[in-house]
Design an enzyme around this catalytic site. Structure first.
Site, PDB file in Angstrom:
ATOM      1  N   MET A   1      -0.836  -3.416  -3.674  1.00  0.00           N
ATOM      2  CA  MET A   1      -1.587  -3.323  -4.962  1.00  0.00           C
ATOM      3  C   MET A   1      -2.566  -5.251  -5.064  1.00  0.00           C
ATOM      4  O   MET A   1      -1.842  -5.836  -5.168  1.00  0.00           O
ATOM      5  CB  MET A   1      -1.298  -2.686  -6.213  1.00  0.00           C
ATOM      6  CG  MET A   1      -1.017  -1.665  -5.885  1.00  0.00           C
ATOM      7  SD  MET A   1       0.301  -1.069  -7.691  1.00  0.00           S
ATOM      8  CE  MET A   1       2.015  -1.889  -7.440  1.00  0.00           C
TER       9      MET A   1
ATOM     10  N   GLY B   1      -1.037  -8.752  -8.384  1.00  0.00           N
ATOM     11  CA  GLY B   1      -0.764  -8.439  -7.026  1.00  0.00           C
ATOM     12  C   GLY B   1       1.025  -7.925  -7.296  1.00  0.00           C
ATOM     13  O   GLY B   1       1.640  -8.534  -7.392  1.00  0.00           O
ATOM     14  N   SER B   2       0.961  -6.409  -6.086  1.00  0.00           N
ATOM     15  CA  SER B   2       2.654  -6.484  -5.908  1.00  0.00           C
ATOM     16  C   SER B   2       2.477  -5.446  -4.639  1.00  0.00           C
ATOM     17  O   SER B   2       1.151  -5.168  -4.344  1.00  0.00           O
ATOM     18  CB  SER B   2       2.954  -6.096  -7.433  1.00  0.00           C
ATOM     19  OG  SER B   2       1.820  -5.131  -7.734  1.00  0.00           O
ATOM     20  N   ARG B   3       3.604  -4.312  -4.552  1.00  0.00           N
ATOM     21  CA  ARG B   3       3.844  -3.540  -4.199  1.00  0.00           C
ATOM     22  C   ARG B   3       4.368  -2.450  -4.502  1.00  0.00           C
ATOM     23  O   ARG B   3       5.480  -2.709  -5.328  1.00  0.00           O
ATOM     24  CB  ARG B   3       3.739  -4.287  -2.609  1.00  0.00           C
ATOM     25  CG  ARG B   3       4.737  -3.095  -1.162  1.00  0.00           C
ATOM     26  CD  ARG B   3       5.489  -4.037  -0.398  1.00  0.00           C
ATOM     27  NE  ARG B   3       5.948  -3.606   1.160  1.00  0.00           N
ATOM     28  CZ  ARG B   3       5.801  -3.962   2.145  1.00  0.00           C
ATOM     29  NH1 ARG B   3       5.230  -5.061   2.285  1.00  0.00           N
ATOM     30  NH2 ARG B   3       6.687  -3.690   2.910  1.00  0.00           N
TER      31      ARG B   3
END
Length: 216
Positions: free
Chosen positions: A98, A185-187
């Site tokens: 993301m 922002g990440s995953r």
């Protein structure tokens, strides 16, 4: 479109900061510099506000034996891996990255019972890197439905500093309902049985609660 509750305190602080910096710039800088600073602060405020948007009106996808995307973003990995924390067996891992421009609300990919939940403190490597899955701040959530069990890992990134999960072990959850939120922002990694029929490929754009990831 509305603002997610996780963003309200941050947006209030950002608005106050924008007001203070703009006022100081107006008082102490020349007109050109004031305009530059004002444009920068307003742009930053718009970016922060848009990050915490909570889309309304999405019609959730409900699929028996289906796994729905838990997040908006881009599929960056599909591979067989050993899941060592809870499942402790070989799985198919589907990873969704993301960016700061994606909606960061997360969703339950299947209905069932939360069989496992644990939050881990950790580092803040770039979320697109594989080592972020085991070294970054993260939450691990396993959902069991009959013989099927799907594990998710919410992972903080280089900018993201907080993972929020609205779950408890033993809780019954519904597919495509809200699971949590990752700030900036990440995953999200999704661990599926090795015989799952994956419906996406690397590079695909997926939408949380809307895109079918796999059939079990």
């Amino acid at each position: 479109m509305r603002i997610h509750k996780e963003g309200v305190p941050i947006i209030v602080v950002a608005a106050l900061l924008t007001l203070i910096v703009s006022e100081m710039s107006y008082l102490y800088l020349n007109k050109l510099l004031f305009v530059i600073v004002l444009c920068f602060m307003v742009s930053l405020m718009v970016l922060v506000t848009s990050f915490f948007r909570d889309p309304v009106g999405r019609r959730p996808l409900l699929v028996d034996d289906g796994v729905v995307s838990p997040a908006d973003g881009t599929v960056v990995a599909i591979e067989k891996v050993m899941e060592p924390e809870h499942l402790k067996k070989e799985c198919l891992q589907v990873s969704i990255f993301m960016s700061i421009y994606n909606v960061h609300k997360n969703f339950f990919p299947i209905s069932g019972e939360v069989a496992y939940y644990k939050h881990h403190k950790g580092n803040y490597h770039r979320a697109v890197l594989p080592k972020s899955s085991t070294e970054n701040e993260r939450s691990t959530i396993a959902i069991k439905n009959g013989e099927n069990e799907v594990l998710l890992r919410q992972i903080a990134g280089a900018v993201a500093r907080r993972v929020v999960s609205y779950v408890d072990e033993g809780q019954m959850v519904d597919q495509s309902t809200e699971m949590g939120f990752i700030k900036f922002g990440s995953r999200v990694d999704v661990f599926l049985p090795v015989d799952a029929d994956v419906k996406v490929k690397i590079g695909d754009k997926v939408v949380g609660s809307k895109t079918l990831l796999a059939m079990l």
